[in-house]
Design a protein around this motif. Structure first.
Motif, mmCIF file in Angstrom:
data_model
loop_
_atom_site.group_PDB
_atom_site.id
_atom_site.type_symbol
_atom_site.label_atom_id
_atom_site.label_comp_id
_atom_site.label_asym_id
_atom_site.label_seq_id
_atom_site.Cartn_x
_atom_site.Cartn_y
_atom_site.Cartn_z
ATOM 1 N N SER A 87 0.835 -1.197 0.000
ATOM 2 C CA SER A 87 0.000 0.000 0.000
ATOM 3 C C SER A 87 0.879 1.259 0.000
ATOM 4 O O SER A 87 0.612 2.236 -0.718
ATOM 5 C CB SER A 87 -0.884 -0.049 1.244
ATOM 6 O OG SER A 87 -1.565 1.129 1.421
ATOM 7 N N GLN A 88 1.948 1.204 0.786
ATOM 8 C CA GLN A 88 2.864 2.348 0.837
ATOM 9 C C GLN A 88 3.567 2.527 -0.516
ATOM 10 O O GLN A 88 3.809 3.655 -0.966
ATOM 11 C CB GLN A 88 3.886 2.106 1.959
ATOM 12 C CG GLN A 88 4.749 3.283 2.294
ATOM 13 C CD GLN A 88 3.960 4.452 2.868
ATOM 14 O OE1 GLN A 88 2.999 4.253 3.599
ATOM 15 N NE2 GLN A 88 4.345 5.663 2.502
ATOM 16 N N ALA A 89 3.883 1.402 -1.167
ATOM 17 C CA ALA A 89 4.531 1.462 -2.484
ATOM 18 C C ALA A 89 3.601 2.142 -3.497
ATOM 19 O O ALA A 89 4.030 2.987 -4.298
ATOM 20 C CB ALA A 89 4.891 0.053 -2.960
ATOM 21 N N VAL A 90 2.321 1.792 -3.417
ATOM 22 C CA VAL A 90 1.345 2.396 -4.330
ATOM 23 C C VAL A 90 1.254 3.905 -4.066
ATOM 24 O O VAL A 90 1.215 4.717 -5.004
ATOM 25 C CB VAL A 90 -0.030 1.694 -4.188
ATOM 26 C CG1 VAL A 90 -1.138 2.492 -4.856
ATOM 27 C CG2 VAL A 90 0.043 0.292 -4.764
ATOM 28 N N LYS A 91 1.247 4.250 -2.794
ATOM 29 C CA LYS A 91 1.201 5.669 -2.429
ATOM 30 C C LYS A 91 2.426 6.403 -3.004
ATOM 31 O O LYS A 91 2.319 7.509 -3.527
ATOM 32 C CB LYS A 91 1.198 5.765 -0.902
ATOM 33 C CG LYS A 91 0.805 7.071 -0.355
ATOM 34 C CD LYS A 91 0.510 6.886 1.126
ATOM 35 C CE LYS A 91 0.508 8.194 1.854
ATOM 36 N NZ LYS A 91 0.454 7.998 3.293
ATOM 37 N N TYR A 92 3.540 5.759 -2.907
ATOM 38 C CA TYR A 92 4.800 6.334 -3.411
ATOM 39 C C TYR A 92 4.704 6.568 -4.929
ATOM 40 O O TYR A 92 5.052 7.638 -5.425
ATOM 41 C CB TYR A 92 5.937 5.362 -3.087
ATOM 42 C CG TYR A 92 7.320 5.937 -3.228
ATOM 43 C CD1 TYR A 92 7.969 6.518 -2.141
ATOM 44 C CD2 TYR A 92 7.999 5.890 -4.450
ATOM 45 C CE1 TYR A 92 9.246 7.037 -2.260
ATOM 46 C CE2 TYR A 92 9.270 6.406 -4.577
ATOM 47 C CZ TYR A 92 9.891 6.982 -3.483
ATOM 48 O OH TYR A 92 11.158 7.497 -3.611
ATOM 49 N N LEU A 93 4.197 5.567 -5.625
ATOM 50 C CA LEU A 93 4.040 5.692 -7.083
ATOM 51 C C LEU A 93 3.044 6.803 -7.419
ATOM 52 O O LEU A 93 3.253 7.590 -8.352
ATOM 53 C CB LEU A 93 3.572 4.366 -7.694
ATOM 54 C CG LEU A 93 4.575 3.202 -7.658
ATOM 55 C CD1 LEU A 93 3.896 1.892 -8.049
ATOM 56 C CD2 LEU A 93 5.753 3.474 -8.595
ATOM 57 N N GLU A 94 1.954 6.853 -6.649
ATOM 58 C CA GLU A 94 0.933 7.889 -6.902
ATOM 59 C C GLU A 94 1.514 9.279 -6.666
ATOM 60 O O GLU A 94 1.211 10.221 -7.406
ATOM 61 C CB GLU A 94 -0.282 7.665 -6.007
ATOM 62 C CG GLU A 94 -1.145 6.507 -6.484
ATOM 63 C CD GLU A 94 -2.266 6.136 -5.515
ATOM 64 O OE1 GLU A 94 -3.200 5.438 -5.946
ATOM 65 O OE2 GLU A 94 -2.209 6.521 -4.330
ATOM 66 N N ASN A 95 2.341 9.419 -5.627
ATOM 67 C CA ASN A 95 2.956 10.723 -5.350
ATOM 68 C C ASN A 95 3.851 11.174 -6.500
ATOM 69 O O ASN A 95 3.881 12.355 -6.846
ATOM 70 C CB ASN A 95 3.793 10.663 -4.072
ATOM 71 C CG ASN A 95 2.918 10.779 -2.842
ATOM 72 O OD1 ASN A 95 1.758 11.162 -2.944
ATOM 73 N ND2 ASN A 95 3.453 10.427 -1.701
ATOM 74 N N LEU A 96 4.584 10.223 -7.064
ATOM 75 C CA LEU A 96 5.442 10.587 -8.200
ATOM 76 C C LEU A 96 4.593 10.843 -9.447
ATOM 77 O O LEU A 96 4.948 11.673 -10.277
ATOM 78 C CB LEU A 96 6.436 9.466 -8.488
ATOM 79 C CG LEU A 96 7.604 9.319 -7.522
ATOM 80 C CD1 LEU A 96 8.433 8.097 -7.879
ATOM 81 C CD2 LEU A 96 8.487 10.563 -7.553
ATOM 82 N N GLY A 97 3.522 10.100 -9.579
ATOM 83 C CA GLY A 97 2.628 10.226 -10.740
ATOM 84 C C GLY A 97 3.022 9.215 -11.814
ATOM 85 O O GLY A 97 4.147 9.239 -12.317
ATOM 86 N N MET A 98 2.086 8.357 -12.153
ATOM 87 C CA MET A 98 2.400 7.292 -13.118
ATOM 88 C C MET A 98 2.714 7.859 -14.504
ATOM 89 O O MET A 98 3.508 7.286 -15.246
ATOM 90 C CB MET A 98 1.242 6.281 -13.203
ATOM 91 C CG MET A 98 1.063 5.424 -11.971
ATOM 92 S SD MET A 98 2.585 4.593 -11.435
ATOM 93 C CE MET A 98 2.822 3.382 -12.735
#
Ligand code: PMP
Length: 398
Positions: A276-287
């Motif tokens: 979940s944290q990894a997904v948050k990290y990816l979302e913060n960077l922007g896919m």
């Protein structure tokens, strides 16, 4: 946060150049911190009991499902946590009802994990059709149109090839599946980590992917399904609303609804929290930004390799149809030898061999496989240049 600033979150020795993210990605510090927090501060089982720690853990575990389903716009379906993509695909193979004469349409390009579960169903009289791509690894949708018939129960293909980097036309294939009433499974192991994937827009029934290829911990994967049509291949603790051994139902139990019905036993709780944290990290960077960054590197890599004598690059030349998974060979040197030399000479870490795609390698006449450099958000243009330069040096040796 922007992509350049995130490098410090990935703590491997600075002199190593990790170009093997298609196998498994690196993991950023916030993901490790989130997992440690669970283990140190609120470790407890989930979905069982009322004490304060289990309530916190259960909430975070539920939030993890919500975040991951939001990431692929899969809120309308069910998001099940698995160990990896392989387990997710096997759950579909085991969970659908198969009858002799059913057809499965797949391709010769698949990772073994999206091929062997289907080939095994031949034991039940299921026919498996494997479509062949052109030499760049692309399909024209006409070949799917020919292969899919009213008897086709399932079409199962990878969104992006882990061997050639090709992006497949999943939306077109999804509409063919609708036309013929076939289920559509996408192996998203190489797509979900790299560009925005929206299961609603695509129109698939199943999306399978791996947390460990998208900055998450190993031992995490996802099976998203549009509807709960599978029978769970495991049952036990956490999967039921009621058990009445002599009661009215044939089995003597009533399965619960939602992902819990498919997640028997105590799950990988810290893994789910880390994912979940990894997904948050990816979302913060922007896919979108991640994809743009990788495309920039891929363009440079393709152009660089194309200019080297004795080097052969596989997969689509057009950047629009591919991601940064770049397979190549050097004439007269075994791919394992090239991978070894890249590490020895320049600390560049790449994969070599058949990439779990033996039928594809055979089809392309590459009996020793290829060298595969796979890029992710933490790679840089400097690393790509170093790779090109070192490949050139190795090619000059023969
Ligand atoms: N499918 C594809 C396209 C892959 O790239 C991989 C991993 N190499 C898999 C399936 C299997 O993933 P996992 O090992 O996480 O089950």
């Amino acid at each position: 946060m922007n992509i350049e600033d995130c490098l410090a979150d990935f703590q491997i020795p600075q002199y190593l150049h990790y170009l093997d993210s298609a196998a498994t990605s690196l993991i950023p510090e916030p993901v490790i911190v989130s997992m440690n927090e669970y283990e140190r501060q609120y470790r407890a089982n989930v979905g069982r009991g009322m004490h304060r720690l289990t309530r916190v853990a259960t909430q975070r575990y539920q939030d993890a499902h919500d975040r991951v389903s939001g990431f692929i716009e899969g809120q309308e379906g069910t998001t099940v946590f698995t160990r990896n993509t392989t387990e997710a695909i096997n759950m579909v193979a085991a969970g659908l009802e198969w009858e002799p004469g059913d057809r499965i349409v797949t391709t010769v390009m698949e990772h073994h994990s999206n091929l062997l579960p289907w080939l095994r169903l031949r034991q039940k009289g299921v026919e498996v059709i494997t479509i062949r791509p052109d030499s760049e690894g692309t399909f024209d949708t006409g070949s799917f149109d020919e292969a899919i018939t009213a008897d086709t129960k399932l079409v199962a293909i990878s969104h992006v090839s882990n061997a050639l980097g090709t992006v497949q036309p999943v939306r077109e294939i999804a509409s063919l599946c609708k036309e013929y009433g076939s289920y559509f499974l996408i192996d998203g192991a190489q797509s979900v980590p790299h560009f925005p994937v929206n299961v609603q827009n695509i129109g698939c029934d199943f999306m399978c992917f791996s947390g460990h290829k998208m900055l998450g911990p190993t031992g995490t994967g996802i099976l998203w399904m549009k509807e709960e049509i599978l029978s769970p291949f495991m049952v036990g603790g956490g999967t039921v609303d009621d058990v009445d051994i002599e009661g009215g139902t044939a089995e003597g139990y009533v399965l619960t609804e939602g992902y819990r019905r498919y997640e028997a036993g105590t799950p990988h709780i810290s893994g789910a929290i880390g994912l979940s944290q990894a997904v948050k990290y990816l979302e913060n960077l922007g896919m979108d930004d991640i994809f743009r960054h990788e495309q920039k590197l891929t363009e440079r890599l393709l152009a660089g390799l194309a200019g080297i004598d004795k080097v052969n690059v596989y997969g689509p030349q057009d950047i629009k149809n591919r991601i940064g998974v770049v397979s190549f060979t050097i004439d007269r040197i075994h791919p394992h030898e090239v991978a070894y030399l890249l590490d020895e000479r320049a600390s560049i870490l790449v994969r070599s061999g058949d990439h779990c795609c033996i039928p594809l390698m055979r089809y392309l006449g590459l009996e020793n496989g290829t060298v595969r450099a796979s890029l992710y958000l933490y790679n840089t243009l400097e690393e790509v240049d170093l790779l090109i330069q070192t490949v050139e040096e190795i090619a000059r040796m023969v």
